[in-house]
Design a protein around this motif. Structure first.
Motif, short mmCIF file in Angstrom:
data_model
loop_
_atom_site.label_atom_id
_atom_site.label_comp_id
_atom_site.label_asym_id
_atom_site.label_seq_id
_atom_site.Cartn_x
_atom_site.Cartn_y
_atom_site.Cartn_z
N ILE A 91 0.78 -1.19 -0.04
CA ILE A 91 0.05 0.18 0.05
C ILE A 91 0.94 1.27 -0.11
N LEU A 92 2.02 1.22 0.74
CA LEU A 92 2.93 2.32 0.90
C LEU A 92 3.65 2.54 -0.47
N ILE A 93 3.92 1.41 -0.82
CA ILE A 93 4.65 1.54 -2.22
C ILE A 93 3.75 2.18 -3.27
N ALA A 94 2.50 1.62 -3.18
CA ALA A 94 1.53 2.32 -4.42
C ALA A 94 1.36 3.90 -4.09
N LEU A 95 1.18 4.21 -2.70
CA LEU A 95 1.07 5.72 -2.30
C LEU A 95 2.17 6.55 -2.79
N VAL A 96 3.42 6.00 -2.61
CA VAL A 96 4.64 6.84 -2.68
C VAL A 96 4.70 6.87 -4.43
N SER A 97 4.14 5.74 -5.20
CA SER A 97 4.35 6.07 -6.60
C SER A 97 3.33 6.94 -7.16
N VAL A 98 2.17 7.04 -6.49
CA VAL A 98 1.22 8.04 -6.84
C VAL A 98 1.61 9.42 -6.62
N VAL A 99 2.27 9.59 -5.33
CA VAL A 99 2.80 11.03 -5.18
C VAL A 99 3.81 11.10 -6.09
N GLY A 100 4.83 10.39 -6.25
CA GLY A 100 6.03 10.35 -7.15
C GLY A 100 5.40 10.95 -8.72
N ALA A 101 4.36 10.14 -9.01
CA ALA A 101 3.75 10.76 -10.33
C ALA A 101 3.24 12.05 -10.56
N ILE A 102 2.58 12.49 -9.37
CA ILE A 102 2.07 13.93 -9.15
C ILE A 102 3.22 14.94 -9.44
N THR A 103 4.23 14.50 -8.57
CA THR A 103 5.47 15.40 -8.43
C THR A 103 5.87 15.45 -9.51
N ALA A 104 6.28 14.66 -10.41
CA ALA A 104 6.73 14.65 -11.61
C ALA A 104 5.99 15.32 -12.56
N TRP A 105 4.58 15.56 -12.57
CA TRP A 105 3.89 16.08 -13.30
C TRP A 105 3.96 17.52 -12.83
N ARG A 106 4.22 17.91 -11.63
CA ARG A 106 4.39 19.18 -11.20
C ARG A 106 5.45 19.82 -11.55
N VAL A 107 6.56 19.09 -11.72
CA VAL A 107 7.84 19.42 -12.35
C VAL A 107 7.71 19.82 -13.50
N ALA A 108 7.19 18.91 -14.42
CA ALA A 108 6.52 19.16 -16.01
C ALA A 108 6.07 20.38 -16.01
N THR A 109 5.09 20.64 -15.22
CA THR A 109 4.13 21.76 -15.22
C THR A 109 5.06 22.98 -15.00
N ARG A 110 5.80 22.95 -13.97
CA ARG A 110 6.72 24.39 -13.64
C ARG A 110 7.62 24.57 -14.75
N LEU A 111 8.16 23.59 -15.46
CA LEU A 111 9.00 23.94 -16.38
C LEU A 111 8.31 24.38 -17.69
N ASP A 112 7.26 23.73 -17.79
CA ASP A 112 6.22 24.41 -19.13
C ASP A 112 6.07 26.06 -18.73
N GLU A 113 5.80 26.30 -17.55
CA GLU A 113 5.48 27.74 -17.27
C GLU A 113 6.79 28.41 -17.52
N ALA A 114 7.86 27.85 -17.03
CA ALA A 114 9.19 28.65 -17.21
C ALA A 114 9.42 28.94 -18.53
#
Length: 227
Positions: free
Chosen positions: A24-47
């Motif tokens: 369960i924790l691995i799945a949760l961390v994977s979801v958070v990691g995916a969201i973080t990666a999406w936010r990184v990509a979003t911030r770079l697009d904004e830049a």
């Protein structure tokens, strides 16, 4: 025999429970990691978008400044022509007064006076100061302000926003790396069959909590800085 089976059953139950928790924790961390990666990509697009806006604003500023400078040059030429013709008119007037028998001198004076007045009329009175001189700063400044009404000529604000977005992306990427380390700790905990697995599990949970809190703090600060 029953005691052994009962002990083995309890041990297997604990192991299954531990494995379920880790999964369960691995799945949760994977979801958070995916969201973080999406936010990184979003911030770079904004830049990237802010950089593009900054370049457009720079182009607009240069274009408007060029147009205002051209008009200023026209006014400067007109003012130079005014002063030159006025000086000639004054000189011929003086000659005419000292040589009243020569009518040509007065005609020349009138001609140059007319040319001076024509040059003067080409310059808006708003740009003439109290001393009768052309106010260059006001001339170019007002034309830039007029042309900039419907155009963005502030590139620095866009470049500042781009830098802030890239900085945010960099720190979010650091939390993404922490998520990867958490997955390694959790996977190791699931693979170990002795008491050390609890150590790796605790370490993974602590590191995950740090990554989540850091990510939320970065997003909060970014929302305040990036507008």
């Amino acid at each position: 025999m029953r005691l052994k089976r009962s002990s083995m059953s309890k041990s297997e139950t604990k192991s299954d429970l531990f494995g379920t928790v880790v999964a369960i924790l691995i799945a949760l961390v994977s979801v958070v990691g995916a969201i973080t990666a999406w936010r990184v990509a979003t911030r770079l697009d904004e830049a990237g978008g802010a950089d593009s806006a900054g370049i457009r604003a720079t182009t607009n500023k240069e274009d408007i400044t060029t147009q205002a400078t051209i008009i200023l040059d026209e006014h400067l030429s007109a003012f130079a022509a005014y002063e030159e013709n006025k000086s000639l008119a004054d000189a011929y007037d003086a000659f005419a007064r000292s040589n009243s028998e020569s009518a040509n001198l007065a005609d020349y004076a009138s001609m140059f006076r007319y040319a001076a007045n024509q040059a003067w009329d080409a310059i808006p009175e708003a740009y003439i100061d109290r001393d009768g001189k052309l106010d260059r700063n006001r001339d170019i400044g007002e034309h830039i302000a007029e042309y900039a009404r419907n155009k963005d000529i502030d590139p620095q604000s866009h470049f500042d926003r781009a830098d802030a977005s890239r900085t945010s992306a960099m720190w979010l990427f650091m939390t993404f790396i922490l998520d990867g380390m958490v997955l390694i700790l959790l996977t190791t905990a699931d693979a170990i069959g002795n008491w050390l697995r609890y150590f790796f599990l605790a370490g993974g949970m602590v590191l995950f909590a740090i990554a989540v809190m850091a990510g939320l703090l970065i997003e909060l600060l970014s929302a305040l800085v990036i507008k």
